[in-house]
Design a protein around this motif. Structure first.
Motif, PDB file in Angstrom:
ATOM      1  N   LEU A  97       2.000  15.235 -11.763  1.00 11.20           N
ATOM      2  CA  LEU A  97       1.873  14.530 -10.485  1.00 11.20           C
ATOM      3  C   LEU A  97       1.103  15.432  -9.535  1.00 11.20           C
ATOM      4  CD1 LEU A  97       5.483  13.048 -10.153  1.00 11.20           C
ATOM      5  CD2 LEU A  97       3.424  11.879 -10.940  1.00 11.20           C
ATOM      6  N   PHE A  98       0.021  16.004 -10.055  1.00  7.91           N
ATOM      7  CA  PHE A  98      -0.830  16.917  -9.310  1.00  7.91           C
ATOM      8  C   PHE A  98      -1.698  16.115  -8.353  1.00  7.91           C
ATOM      9  CE2 PHE A  98      -5.059  19.372  -9.907  1.00  7.91           C
ATOM     10  CZ  PHE A  98      -4.974  19.913  -8.629  1.00  7.91           C
ATOM     11  N   THR A  99      -1.462  16.289  -7.066  1.00  4.78           N
ATOM     12  CA  THR A  99      -2.158  15.489  -6.053  1.00  4.78           C
ATOM     13  C   THR A  99      -3.058  16.332  -5.155  1.00  4.78           C
ATOM     14  OG1 THR A  99      -0.253  15.729  -4.568  1.00  4.78           O
ATOM     15  CG2 THR A  99      -0.315  13.768  -5.982  1.00  4.78           C
ATOM     16  N   ASN A 143       0.817  -1.233   0.000  1.00  7.20           N
ATOM     17  CA  ASN A 143       0.000   0.000   0.000  1.00  7.20           C
ATOM     18  C   ASN A 143       0.842   1.271   0.000  1.00  7.20           C
ATOM     19  OD1 ASN A 143      -2.513  -1.403   0.076  1.00  7.20           O
ATOM     20  ND2 ASN A 143      -2.185  -1.776   2.267  1.00  7.20           N
ATOM     21  N   VAL A 144       1.813   1.307  -0.892  1.00  6.23           N
ATOM     22  CA  VAL A 144       2.664   2.486  -1.031  1.00  6.23           C
ATOM     23  C   VAL A 144       2.212   3.276  -2.251  1.00  6.23           C
ATOM     24  CG1 VAL A 144       5.000   3.273  -1.586  1.00  6.23           C
ATOM     25  CG2 VAL A 144       4.658   1.465   0.096  1.00  6.23           C
ATOM     26  N   SER A 145       2.229   4.594  -2.135  1.00  5.67           N
ATOM     27  CA  SER A 145       1.906   5.461  -3.266  1.00  5.67           C
ATOM     28  C   SER A 145       2.586   6.798  -3.050  1.00  5.67           C
ATOM     29  CB  SER A 145       0.397   5.670  -3.394  1.00  5.67           C
ATOM     30  OG  SER A 145      -0.092   6.486  -2.342  1.00  5.67           O
ATOM     31  N   TYR A 146       2.529   7.626  -4.077  1.00  3.51           N
ATOM     32  CA  TYR A 146       2.929   9.014  -3.903  1.00  3.51           C
ATOM     33  C   TYR A 146       1.653   9.842  -3.867  1.00  3.51           C
ATOM     34  CZ  TYR A 146       4.643  13.706  -4.639  1.00  3.51           C
ATOM     35  OH  TYR A 146       4.887  15.051  -4.495  1.00  3.51           O
ATOM     36  N   LYS A 147       1.170  10.106  -2.654  1.00  4.13           N
ATOM     37  CA  LYS A 147      -0.046  10.891  -2.439  1.00  4.13           C
ATOM     38  C   LYS A 147      -1.211  10.354  -3.260  1.00  4.13           C
ATOM     39  CE  LYS A 147       2.672  14.964  -1.244  1.00  4.13           C
ATOM     40  NZ  LYS A 147       2.991  16.384  -1.494  1.00  4.13           N
ATOM     41  N   ALA A 158       5.447  17.690  -9.044  1.00  7.64           N
ATOM     42  CA  ALA A 158       5.101  16.745  -7.976  1.00  7.64           C
ATOM     43  C   ALA A 158       4.688  17.456  -6.694  1.00  7.64           C
ATOM     44  CB  ALA A 158       6.281  15.811  -7.712  1.00  7.64           C
ATOM     45  N   ASP A 159       3.498  18.022  -6.677  1.00  9.97           N
ATOM     46  CA  ASP A 159       2.958  18.575  -5.442  1.00  9.97           C
ATOM     47  C   ASP A 159       1.472  18.863  -5.622  1.00  9.97           C
ATOM     48  OD1 ASP A 159       2.740  21.014  -6.804  1.00  9.97           O
ATOM     49  OD2 ASP A 159       4.589  21.802  -5.977  1.00  9.97           O
ATOM     50  N   ARG A 163     -10.933  23.746 -16.018  1.00  9.66           N
ATOM     51  CA  ARG A 163     -10.969  22.979 -14.776  1.00  9.66           C
ATOM     52  C   ARG A 163      -9.806  21.995 -14.805  1.00  9.66           C
ATOM     53  NH1 ARG A 163     -16.350  20.279 -12.292  1.00  9.66           N
ATOM     54  NH2 ARG A 163     -15.456  19.375 -10.393  1.00  9.66           N
ATOM     55  N   LEU A 164      -8.927  22.088 -13.815  1.00 11.12           N
ATOM     56  CA  LEU A 164      -7.820  21.138 -13.696  1.00 11.12           C
ATOM     57  C   LEU A 164      -8.164  20.114 -12.633  1.00 11.12           C
ATOM     58  CD1 LEU A 164      -4.592  23.371 -13.819  1.00 11.12           C
ATOM     59  CD2 LEU A 164      -5.590  21.993 -15.629  1.00 11.12           C
ATOM     60  N   SER A 165      -8.129  18.837 -13.021  1.00  6.60           N
ATOM     61  CA  SER A 165      -8.449  17.752 -12.097  1.00  6.60           C
ATOM     62  C   SER A 165      -7.172  17.039 -11.676  1.00  6.60           C
ATOM     63  CB  SER A 165      -9.413  16.762 -12.754  1.00  6.60           C
ATOM     64  OG  SER A 165     -10.613  17.415 -13.138  1.00  6.60           O
ATOM     65  N   PRO A 166      -7.164  16.430 -10.500  1.00  4.30           N
ATOM     66  CA  PRO A 166      -5.959  15.718 -10.034  1.00  4.30           C
ATOM     67  C   PRO A 166      -5.545  14.609 -10.995  1.00  4.30           C
ATOM     68  CG  PRO A 166      -7.515  16.018  -8.237  1.00  4.30           C
ATOM     69  CD  PRO A 166      -8.230  16.421  -9.489  1.00  4.30           C
ATOM     70  N   SER A 167      -4.262  14.317 -10.978  1.00  6.37           N
ATOM     71  CA  SER A 167      -3.712  13.274 -11.852  1.00  6.37           C
ATOM     72  C   SER A 167      -4.221  11.900 -11.447  1.00  6.37           C
ATOM     73  CB  SER A 167      -2.187  13.297 -11.783  1.00  6.37           C
ATOM     74  OG  SER A 167      -1.688  14.570 -12.108  1.00  6.37           O
TER      75      SER A 167
END
Length: 767
Positions: free
Chosen positions: A378-380, A241-245, A457-458, A486-490
């Motif tokens: 990598l928009f989180t 269960n590892v991820s980047y955000k 990446a943020d 409209r910008l949606s998360p990656s």
């Protein structure tokens, strides 16, 4: 200095030192100034290490005039894998010592720079499969992987030793205490070794022996993140269960999850490595009993200069490691896509290029007219909602804190068409900081095709698009009075239709020092790789993971696979392992079967041997390659003869007087490739293969000649039996061209009905 400028400097420093593989800056000074010189004396003449060090002191005393001065000026004594020392000297003293008996070479202390969840499945090593190299070798148990980098973050779960057996008895190293690093707490059966070498770096900084003002842990602990990322990629333990955000969710693990890690910290606060520290790390790793060395650093071109003639620390250190049966894997560099930029091209090293895996991070961009276009990021953070959209009044490079029209809007900007990838990355970092600082709600950057997403990446709403999509967005802005977006998360997308490409930044061949040696050797995933990292808050020791890119990230992928191959075939030489990797590589996308393209200014060119060597690494095939092109230390020495290396250097490497065979052609060295940079008429060369498959095997040749080149092989059939395990064959190559300005590519493959043992052919015709 305002806040935005500070942010820009911090981010620029971070990415420049961490991600991109930069030029080696030679440490120069005036004639009378003392600086570090490395005195290389070749192979050890005996095993008494104390006597070796005493000999070094004696030699230095003869030049400096006093024993006390010699002991005080010496930085390191190299006495395990080879003989030599690093010491503070003036240029004239270094010139004097060059001519003393036993000295092979004297070098200034040059410096070098730095260069997952999905990738192992992509490479055919799923965690729970019973029939692959990973599980057939007990995940590399008892193999020791040395990582020469910026240190380690020992608290990360990637270094847990659950299910790992006792420390291998062959291990002779240890864990070294230091600032915020306690061997009793921080080392275990997984992380069995952790050392640091800083004296060469301190001398480079002009403060030998003093760590005052060094913004780094004076210990094996990593403050940079690069070393943590690479070591966990090579041999990290499984962490679920590892991820980047939330992005790239899955089980994180290294290539050889049960292999042991030995960390040698030689990269410091500004991402700099010095020759003196590099050599000490190689010398120590050889002594400690490691099986594989992973090195994600190097020098950029030009590789040949007055101060760096043909060979440096990496050359010597890696040679002695390979001579002891240790496979050395090194990054090819991040200076692509230009030709002739590959580094770490010594023939005994496995030199690694970077490709993209079959994973992308699409970021929806929904325009006010209902059209949705896809960027990458990598928009989180949170969805922007429907907000105003404006076009920049200039390029991304010209955005400034005076551009108040950006406030409250998402801005579209275009990067210039010129400039290196490093410059483009700097522009992006700066542009995002400016937009954020003036109260902008987000940014869409239209730039040259480029898969690196590290700058995005943020949580700040951002997306990267190519010029085509950027132009569509610009046309929309121009067509309406109040444009909206409209910008949606990656999101994370894997598998088809995403296809692998050789990353734009990955350095390309030919190898400038020796164009007849194919480099890079192999490609592996290096773009947008998730692995362990240093925590954002250094005072809170929590497991942190980050996505970054570079041939630095591709290198530990190969090192982890080498560990598995070493476990499966413990008697194979480093050359045999390299041959198995090169000759079994994928030459089409591992997931889709589509051709492998070369990411450049546009993705329109099929990748060739100078982009990826043999292809993309195929671990399961490499375990049983059928045939190998093997080489010994003697072969490497003869290769250096053919390359024109100084006979004193060659004899020093060998540890004894070595004469060169003047009739030897570099084309006859038993590489798992054929590269001819200057074909004129007809050339016949020889290769020898060793059967490592079924005893009674019959192989037939298949040739795909380069365009306009004739290739014939004699014999065309190889018959192996219990008494015939090695067979030599000749390859006759001729050209129909009077000359041509570029290379053409083909291949030579031996097939027994099961194995395809393929080597690439690269030919350029000269007058």
């Amino acid at each position: 200095m305002d806040k935005n400028k500070n942010i820009f400097i911090l981010f620029s420093f971070f990415f420049v030192s961490l991600l991109l593989f930069q030029n080696a800056n030679v440490y120069t000074s005036a004639l009378s100034e003392s600086k570090v010189y490395i005195v290389y004396m070749g192979a050890r003449q005996h095993d008494d290490v104390d006597r070796i060090t005493s000999t070094h002191h004696d030699m230095l005393t003869s030049v400096l005039g006093s024993r006390e001065g010699a002991v005080g000026s010496m930085i390191y004594s190299y006495r395990h894998g080879f003989s030599g020392f690093a010491a503070m000297m003036t240029k004239s003293q270094a010139q004097t010592i060059t001519n003393l008996p036993g000295v092979v070479k004297v070098m200034p202390n040059s410096v070098y720079k730095l260069q997952t969840t999905r990738t192992w499945d992509y490479l055919g090593l799923p965690f729970n499969s019973a029939n692959n190299l990973l599980n057939d070798t007990n995940m590399g148990d008892d193999i020791i992987v040395a990582v020469l980098d910026s240190g380690v973050t020992p608290e990360n779960e990637a270094y847990n030793d659950k299910g790992v057996g006792p420390i291998p008895s062959k291990w002779k190293g240890y864990c070294q205490s230091g600032e915020l690093f306690d061997p009793k707490k921080n080392c275990n059966r997984k992380l069995i070794g952790a050392r640091y070498f800083i004296d060469g770096y301190l001398a480079y900084k002009g403060q030998p022996g003093s760590t005052i003002g060094i913004r780094d842990y004076i210990s094996p602990r990593d403050s940079n993140g690069h070393g943590t990322h690479t070591s966990s990629t090579a041999a990290g333990s499984p962490v679920s269960n590892v991820s980047y955000k939330g992005l790239s969710l899955g089980t994180l693990r290294g290539g050889a999850p049960r292999a042991r890690l030995a960390i040698y910290k030689i990269g410091w606060e500004d991402g700099i490595f010095t020759d003196a520290d590099i050599l000490k790390a190689f010398d120590t790793a050889i002594h400690d009993g490691v099986d594989v060395i992973s090195a994600s650093f190097g020098a950029d071109v030009p590789l040949y200069s007055e101060l760096y003639p043909q060979a440096g620390a990496i050359s010597f250190g890696s040679f002695h490691a390979v001579a002891q049966g240790i496979t050395v894997v090194a990054a090819g560099g991040n200076a692509g896509p230009a030709a002739q930029t590959v580094s770490n091209g010594e023939p005994w090293i496995i030199t690694v290029a970077a490709n993209t895996p079959d994973r992308a991070f699409p970021t929806p961009i929904t325009l006010g007219n209902g059209q949705t276009l896809m960027g990458q990021s990598l928009f989180t953070g949170k969805d922007t909602g429907v907000v105003n959209l404006v076009a920049a009044r200039g390029s991304c490079e010209t955005l400034s804190t005076m551009d108040t029209y950006i406030t409250g809007n998402v801005v579209l900007c275009f990067t210039g068409s010129r400039g290196s990838d490093l410059e483009v990355l700097r522009f992006v970092i700066r542009a995002r900081a400016v937009v954020r600082g003036v109260g902008g709600l987000g940014i869409i950057v239209s730039q040259k095709p480029f898969t690196l997403l590290d700058a995005y990446a943020d949580s700040f709403p951002s997306a990267q698009v190519d010029y085509e999509i950027g132009t569509k967005i610009l046309s929309y802005i121009a067509s309406i009075r109040y444009p909206k977006v409209r910008l949606s998360p990656s999101k994370t997308q894997i598998g088809k239709p995403i296809s692998s490409v050789i990353a734009k930044y990955s350095s390309r061949g030919p190898y400038t020092i020796a164009p007849a040696i194919l480099k890079p050797d192999i490609a592996a995933p290096g773009t947008n790789i998730l692995a362990a990292y240093v925590p954002e808050n250094p005072n809170i020791r929590i497991s942190t993971y980050k996505i970054i890119s570079g041939t630095s990230m591709a290198t530990p992928h190969v090192a982890g696979i080498v560990a598995l191959l070493k476990a499966a075939n413990p008697n194979w030489s480093p050359a045999a392992i390299k041959s198995a990797i090169v000759t079994t590589a994928w030459t089409s996308d591992p997931s889709s079967g589509q051709p492998i393209f070369n990411e450049g200014e546009t993705i329109s060119k099929l990748a060739d041997a100078f982009d990826h060597g043999g292809g993309i690494i195929n671990p399961n095939k490499a375990r049983s390659p059928g045939l190998i092109y093997d080489m010994s230390t003697t072969d490497y020495l003869q290769c250096l003869c053919a390359m024109g290396y100084d006979s004193r250097v060659i004899s020093g490497l060998a540890g004894q007087a070595t004469s060169c065979n003047n009739g030897l052609s570099i084309f006859d060295v038993n590489f798992p490739s054929i590269t001819m940079p200057n074909l004129n008429g007809t050339v016949t060369l020889t290769r020898t293969v060793t059967n490592v498959g079924p005893v009674n095997s019959v192989y037939k040749v298949m040739v795909e000649p380069p365009k306009g080149i004739t290739v014939s092989v004699t014999p065309s059939t190889l018959n192996f039996n219990p008494s015939v395990k090695k067979i030599s064959f000749s390859v006759k190559i001729s050209t129909s061209y009077l000359f041509n300005t570029g290379y053409y590519f083909g291949s030579l493959t031996w097939n027994d009905g099961v194995n395809n043992v393929r080597i690439p052919i690269s030919v350029k015709t000269m007058y």
